[in-house]
Structures are given as C-alpha cells and as structure tokens.
Design a protein around this motif. Structure first.
Motif, mmCIF file in Angstrom:
data_model
loop_
_atom_site.group_PDB
_atom_site.id
_atom_site.type_symbol
_atom_site.label_atom_id
_atom_site.label_comp_id
_atom_site.label_asym_id
_atom_site.label_seq_id
_atom_site.Cartn_x
_atom_site.Cartn_y
_atom_site.Cartn_z
ATOM 1 N N LYS A 125 -44.210 -9.738 4.859
ATOM 2 C CA LYS A 125 -43.844 -11.092 4.481
ATOM 3 C C LYS A 125 -44.755 -11.605 3.372
ATOM 4 C CE LYS A 125 -42.094 -12.330 9.002
ATOM 5 N NZ LYS A 125 -42.183 -13.265 10.120
ATOM 6 N N ALA A 126 -44.240 -12.503 2.561
ATOM 7 C CA ALA A 126 -45.033 -13.135 1.501
ATOM 8 C C ALA A 126 -46.263 -13.786 2.126
ATOM 9 C CB ALA A 126 -44.199 -14.176 0.771
ATOM 10 N N GLY A 127 -47.425 -13.476 1.579
ATOM 11 C CA GLY A 127 -48.676 -14.018 2.097
ATOM 12 C C GLY A 127 -49.197 -13.299 3.333
ATOM 13 N N GLY A 128 -48.466 -12.277 3.796
ATOM 14 C CA GLY A 128 -48.874 -11.534 4.984
ATOM 15 C C GLY A 128 -50.002 -10.570 4.683
ATOM 16 N N SER A 129 -50.667 -10.109 5.715
ATOM 17 C CA SER A 129 -51.721 -9.115 5.548
ATOM 18 C C SER A 129 -51.286 -7.819 6.222
ATOM 19 C CB SER A 129 -53.041 -9.617 6.130
ATOM 20 O OG SER A 129 -52.909 -9.826 7.520
ATOM 21 N N TRP A 130 -51.977 -6.747 5.857
ATOM 22 C CA TRP A 130 -51.585 -5.428 6.312
ATOM 23 C C TRP A 130 -52.816 -4.544 6.417
ATOM 24 C CZ3 TRP A 130 -49.909 -1.859 1.870
ATOM 25 C CH2 TRP A 130 -49.600 -0.586 2.324
ATOM 26 N N LYS A 131 -53.070 -3.988 7.573
ATOM 27 C CA LYS A 131 -54.148 -3.010 7.752
ATOM 28 C C LYS A 131 -53.540 -1.642 7.527
ATOM 29 C CE LYS A 131 -57.003 -5.527 10.992
ATOM 30 N NZ LYS A 131 -57.702 -5.471 12.279
ATOM 31 N N PHE A 132 -54.210 -0.820 6.733
ATOM 32 C CA PHE A 132 -53.644 0.483 6.410
ATOM 33 C C PHE A 132 -54.719 1.540 6.292
ATOM 34 C CE2 PHE A 132 -54.604 -1.495 2.369
ATOM 35 C CZ PHE A 132 -55.186 -0.470 1.651
ATOM 36 N N GLU A 133 -54.291 2.785 6.379
ATOM 37 C CA GLU A 133 -55.127 3.947 6.125
ATOM 38 C C GLU A 133 -54.360 4.802 5.122
ATOM 39 O OE1 GLU A 133 -56.729 7.786 8.569
ATOM 40 O OE2 GLU A 133 -56.791 5.842 9.565
ATOM 41 N N ALA A 134 -54.930 4.976 3.941
ATOM 42 C CA ALA A 134 -54.266 5.764 2.902
ATOM 43 C C ALA A 134 -54.456 7.252 3.180
ATOM 44 C CB ALA A 134 -54.822 5.405 1.527
ATOM 45 N N LEU A 135 -53.376 8.003 3.107
ATOM 46 C CA LEU A 135 -53.417 9.440 3.345
ATOM 47 C C LEU A 135 -53.575 10.169 2.025
ATOM 48 C CD1 LEU A 135 -50.538 9.673 5.955
ATOM 49 C CD2 LEU A 135 -52.996 9.551 6.372
ATOM 50 N N GLY A 136 -54.551 11.070 1.973
ATOM 51 C CA GLY A 136 -54.864 11.777 0.731
ATOM 52 C C GLY A 136 -54.237 13.152 0.652
ATOM 53 N N THR A 137 -54.256 13.688 -0.564
ATOM 54 C CA THR A 137 -53.697 15.013 -0.842
ATOM 55 C C THR A 137 -54.759 16.103 -0.781
ATOM 56 O OG1 THR A 137 -53.995 14.634 -3.210
ATOM 57 C CG2 THR A 137 -51.844 14.094 -2.283
ATOM 58 N N VAL A 138 -56.017 15.721 -0.534
ATOM 59 C CA VAL A 138 -57.115 16.687 -0.445
ATOM 60 C C VAL A 138 -57.974 16.347 0.777
ATOM 61 C CG1 VAL A 138 -57.214 17.162 -2.915
ATOM 62 C CG2 VAL A 138 -58.630 15.356 -1.970
ATOM 63 N N SER A 139 -58.829 17.278 1.161
ATOM 64 C CA SER A 139 -59.735 17.067 2.276
ATOM 65 C C SER A 139 -60.749 15.972 1.937
ATOM 66 C CB SER A 139 -60.464 18.383 2.569
ATOM 67 O OG SER A 139 -61.434 18.191 3.558
ATOM 68 N N PRO A 140 -61.059 15.081 2.872
ATOM 69 C CA PRO A 140 -62.023 14.011 2.601
ATOM 70 C C PRO A 140 -63.391 14.497 2.117
ATOM 71 C CG PRO A 140 -60.865 13.576 4.646
ATOM 72 C CD PRO A 140 -60.477 14.967 4.215
ATOM 73 N N ASP A 141 -63.806 15.704 2.495
ATOM 74 C CA ASP A 141 -65.111 16.187 2.049
ATOM 75 C C ASP A 141 -65.144 16.546 0.567
ATOM 76 O OD1 ASP A 141 -63.546 18.466 2.372
ATOM 77 O OD2 ASP A 141 -65.148 19.658 3.230
ATOM 78 N N GLN A 142 -64.003 16.558 -0.099
ATOM 79 C CA GLN A 142 -63.936 16.798 -1.543
ATOM 80 C C GLN A 142 -64.053 15.498 -2.338
ATOM 81 O OE1 GLN A 142 -60.088 19.081 -1.180
ATOM 82 N NE2 GLN A 142 -61.119 20.319 -2.719
ATOM 83 N N VAL A 143 -63.946 14.368 -1.666
ATOM 84 C CA VAL A 143 -63.880 13.066 -2.340
ATOM 85 C C VAL A 143 -65.233 12.371 -2.295
ATOM 86 C CG1 VAL A 143 -62.751 10.814 -2.379
ATOM 87 C CG2 VAL A 143 -61.448 12.848 -1.714
ATOM 88 N N VAL A 144 -65.720 11.987 -3.482
ATOM 89 C CA VAL A 144 -66.984 11.258 -3.577
ATOM 90 C C VAL A 144 -66.736 9.801 -3.948
ATOM 91 C CG1 VAL A 144 -69.158 11.115 -4.861
ATOM 92 C CG2 VAL A 144 -68.287 13.325 -4.133
#
Length: 55
Positions: free
Chosen positions: A26-45
């Motif tokens: 909804k307009a003005g609404g909030s959203w909690k999210f977790e973005a899914l990546g294309t690589v393993s988290p240990d590769q991301v700095v």
C-alpha cells in the motif's frame, strides 16, 4: 515492488546481484525483506542499491 542490489568482492569487482520483491504494498506502507543473492554471502564484501521499482 522490487529492490535490487549490486554485490562486490574485496577488490571492488561486481560478483552478483541480490533482489527482493513483494506485491500489493500500500502507498506509504512498509515492508521487511531479505534480498536473495546470486552468489555465496562469503564472496560479498560490500553492496549498493541499484534499483527500486514499482509494479
């Protein structure tokens, strides 16, 4: 709605992307999210938001 991030390694090279999306936010609404990546988290700095779009 969709949010996308660009993911980088320790040398500043782009190693992938991550995204999350939801429907019927909804307009003005909030959203909690977790973005899914294309690589393993240990590769991301670091990351940066690259795009936010509405459907």
């Amino acid at each position: 709605m969709q949010i996308e991030y660009v993911l980088y390694d320790a040398d500043g090279n782009q190693v992938g992307t991550a995204l999350a999306n939801t429907n019927h936010l909804k307009a003005g609404g909030s959203w909690k999210f977790e973005a899914l990546g294309t690589v393993s988290p240990d590769q991301v700095v670091s990351w940066e938001r690259s795009d936010v779009s509405g459907f």
